[in-house]
Write a protein that holds these residues in place. Structure first.
Motif, short mmCIF file in Angstrom:
data_model
loop_
_atom_site.label_atom_id
_atom_site.label_comp_id
_atom_site.label_asym_id
_atom_site.label_seq_id
_atom_site.Cartn_x
_atom_site.Cartn_y
_atom_site.Cartn_z
N LEU A 329 0.95 -1.33 -0.21
CA LEU A 329 0.16 0.27 -0.09
C LEU A 329 0.68 1.07 -0.14
N LEU A 330 0.11 2.52 -0.71
CA LEU A 330 0.64 3.89 -0.89
C LEU A 330 0.65 4.15 -0.09
N GLY A 331 0.50 4.47 1.02
CA GLY A 331 0.06 4.96 2.68
C GLY A 331 0.20 6.03 2.80
N GLU A 332 0.84 7.15 2.48
CA GLU A 332 1.57 8.22 1.82
C GLU A 332 2.32 9.14 0.62
N PHE A 333 1.57 10.18 -0.05
CA PHE A 333 2.09 10.68 -1.13
C PHE A 333 1.32 11.92 -0.52
N GLY A 334 2.43 13.20 -1.20
CA GLY A 334 1.35 14.50 -1.26
C GLY A 334 2.73 15.81 -1.26
N ALA A 335 2.25 17.10 -1.41
CA ALA A 335 3.24 18.17 -1.49
C ALA A 335 2.22 19.32 -1.35
N TYR A 336 3.39 19.58 -0.10
CA TYR A 336 2.99 20.49 0.85
C TYR A 336 2.86 21.83 -0.11
N SER A 337 1.44 22.88 0.91
CA SER A 337 0.94 23.78 0.55
C SER A 337 2.07 25.45 0.03
N ALA A 338 3.16 25.56 0.44
CA ALA A 338 3.84 25.72 -0.19
C ALA A 338 4.49 26.36 -1.35
N ALA A 339 4.58 25.28 -2.04
CA ALA A 339 4.48 24.74 -3.61
C ALA A 339 2.96 24.87 -4.29
N ASP A 340 3.78 25.69 -5.50
CA ASP A 340 2.74 25.91 -6.88
C ASP A 340 1.28 25.36 -7.21
N MET A 341 0.44 25.48 -6.86
CA MET A 341 -0.26 24.50 -7.35
C MET A 341 -0.60 23.26 -8.81
N ALA A 342 0.06 24.04 -9.90
CA ALA A 342 0.49 23.50 -10.67
C ALA A 342 1.22 22.67 -11.04
N SER A 343 2.06 22.80 -10.51
CA SER A 343 3.47 21.56 -10.19
C SER A 343 2.62 20.37 -8.84
N ARG A 344 1.43 21.47 -7.93
CA ARG A 344 1.27 20.24 -7.05
C ARG A 344 0.30 18.99 -7.50
N VAL A 345 0.00 19.42 -8.75
CA VAL A 345 -1.33 18.60 -9.31
C VAL A 345 -0.13 17.78 -10.73
N ASN A 346 0.55 18.40 -11.11
CA ASN A 346 1.50 17.28 -11.79
C ASN A 346 1.80 16.41 -10.82
N TYR A 347 2.23 16.81 -10.09
CA TYR A 347 3.08 15.66 -9.30
C TYR A 347 2.29 14.34 -8.42
N THR A 348 0.63 14.95 -8.05
CA THR A 348 -0.19 13.80 -7.39
C THR A 348 -0.84 13.33 -8.14
N ARG A 349 -0.88 13.80 -9.88
CA ARG A 349 -1.31 13.52 -10.28
C ARG A 349 -0.28 11.74 -11.42
N LEU A 350 0.67 12.34 -11.87
CA LEU A 350 1.85 11.25 -11.50
C LEU A 350 1.75 10.63 -10.82
N VAL A 351 2.18 11.16 -9.30
CA VAL A 351 2.31 10.02 -8.54
C VAL A 351 0.83 8.78 -8.40
N ARG A 352 -0.16 8.86 -8.73
CA ARG A 352 -1.40 8.23 -8.82
C ARG A 352 -0.82 7.21 -9.56
#
Ligand code: BGC
Length: 392
Positions: A329-352
């Protein structure tokens, strides 16, 4: 592997082509990470052969179908496939007292998470601040009732629930948080087992959709040897009241996939492993207040190098899963809110997407706090982040 070996006796042994198995497993070309496991299996097979008066000579074995060395029971694999998109109810019950980190677990969050399409909730809980300091380490009944009520609400809503023990700071030799109390260091492990024993007895009758995760991110004082031994002892206690409940265990080094090789899974078929993955760390934790020295902000995601760091980490876990026969189980992943939203979205989609392609169930960190996919002020999801998790 020992589960399989323990199912073989001198009567059934001739039905396994032990020699071929041994030869294949001992191959020097076998991947390095599989070799130590295979060495153990080979040793087991050899001693079984010796005990049964056989030999490893291939000519003595009848030709039989290949044996699949799988450790987790089918039920665990089924559960891992059914878990669906997952969300951590973080910063709620793992704060020293619920609400002290700005968020309480509200019934409307349960409904909102379900409506958004999440099907697993991981519920981090700081039990250590709500149990007595001396044997038998009684859990505060009001706290136990609070956690039980949440677990029951989540199960009734239809979620899979991963209930864990989180932030027993002293067990890792971390500094206590404000509002925490310390216990005699000599009883730390005994207290851990005692608390799990109570949780097990209290929730033993719940649906199979309730999973127990023994400990979040063991590190520091919990060396691999210490943690492997504590996990084994704790599991034995939990099994008294929960014979077949799926129990999740992650490696040290804060559940890093790269520490999976140090994890010894107890001899039990109802187990799942877990990892946490925050690479590239200088992106996901930029500006995070609890990281020292603080990481500078302004880091974007995802360059080809960043993308391959993500791919490599997740596939390291997938490789371990294939070699060892347990879902991860990948029990945790995520990006803290200090990063820009577009990058958080890219990262989140890619990991998922990478986890999904590797057939690994995943749980995003977290619902409504500093990594949050949900804004508790406006009571609405952040649509881009939500889409990166449950959209295309
Ligand atoms: C910790 C959180 C932290 C998160 C990301 C979790 O395991 O419990 O406090 O925010 O990891 O660093």
């Amino acid at each position: 592997m020992y589960i399989m070996l323990s199912n073989i006796d001198c009567v059934t042994l001739p039905h396994f082509n032990a020699s071929t198995l041994i030869q294949n497993m001992a191959k020097p070309t076998a991947p390095k990470s599989q070799r130590s496991l295979r060495t153990a299996l080979v040793a087991g097979l050899l001693s079984l052969l010796a005990a049964c008066g056989g030999s490893e000579d291939a000519k003595n074995d009848p030709v039989t179908p290949p044996v699949v060395v799988t450790q987790a029971a089918a039920k665990v694999w089924d559960l891992s496939r059914a878990m669906g998109p997952g969300i951590n109810f973080g910063n709620m019950l793992e704060s020293p007292n619920e609400g002290e980190w700005g968020l309480s677990a509200k019934p409307e969050y349960i409904q909102a998470a379900w409506n958004a399409g999440f099907r697993t909730v991981r519920l981090p809980v700081r039990w250590s601040n709500h149990a007595s300091a001396q044997f038998p380490y009684i859990i505060d009944p009001a706290f136990l009732a609070r956690v039980t009520s949440l677990v029951d609400q989540l199960l009734a809503r239809g979620f899979h629930v991963v209930l864990n023990m989180h932030h027993y700071r002293q067990l890792d030799d971390d500094l206590p948080d404000v509002g925490e109390f310390l216990v005699d260091p000599a009883i730390l492990e005994d207290r851990f087992v005692g608390i799990w024993s109570q949780i097990g007895h209290h929730l033993g009758s719940r649906s199979d959709r309730l999973l127990f995760e023994l400990y979040n991110e063991p590190h520091g004082r919990l060396t691999p040897a210490k943690w492997n031994s504590l996990a084994d002892t704790t599991l034995k206690q939990v099994r008294i009241s929960n014979k077949e409940r799926v129990v999740i265990i992650g490696p040290t080094d804060s559940n890093s996939p790269y520490a999976l090789s140090t994890l010894t899974m107890p001899l039990d078929p109802y187990l799942m492993a877990t990892v946490h993955f925050y690479e590239p760390f200088n992106f996901t934790h930029q500006g995070a207040t609890w990281v020292t020295p603080a990481l500078p902000t302004g880091v974007t995601c995802c360059s080809p190098e960043q993308a391959s760091a993500i791919f490599n980490g997740i596939h390291h876990a997938k490789y371990w899963s294939d070699a060892n026969g347990y879902p991860v189980l990948l029990g945790e992943f995520g990006a803290y809110s200090a990063a820009d939203m577009a990058s958080r979205v890219n990262y989140t989609r890619l990991v998922r997407q990478t986890a999904a392609q590797a057939n690994m169930p995943w749980v995003y960190w977290e619902f409504g706090s500093a990594f949050g996919v949900y804004d508790p002020v406006t009571n609405a999801f952040r649509p881009e982040l939500l889409n990166a998790l449950v959209g295309n």
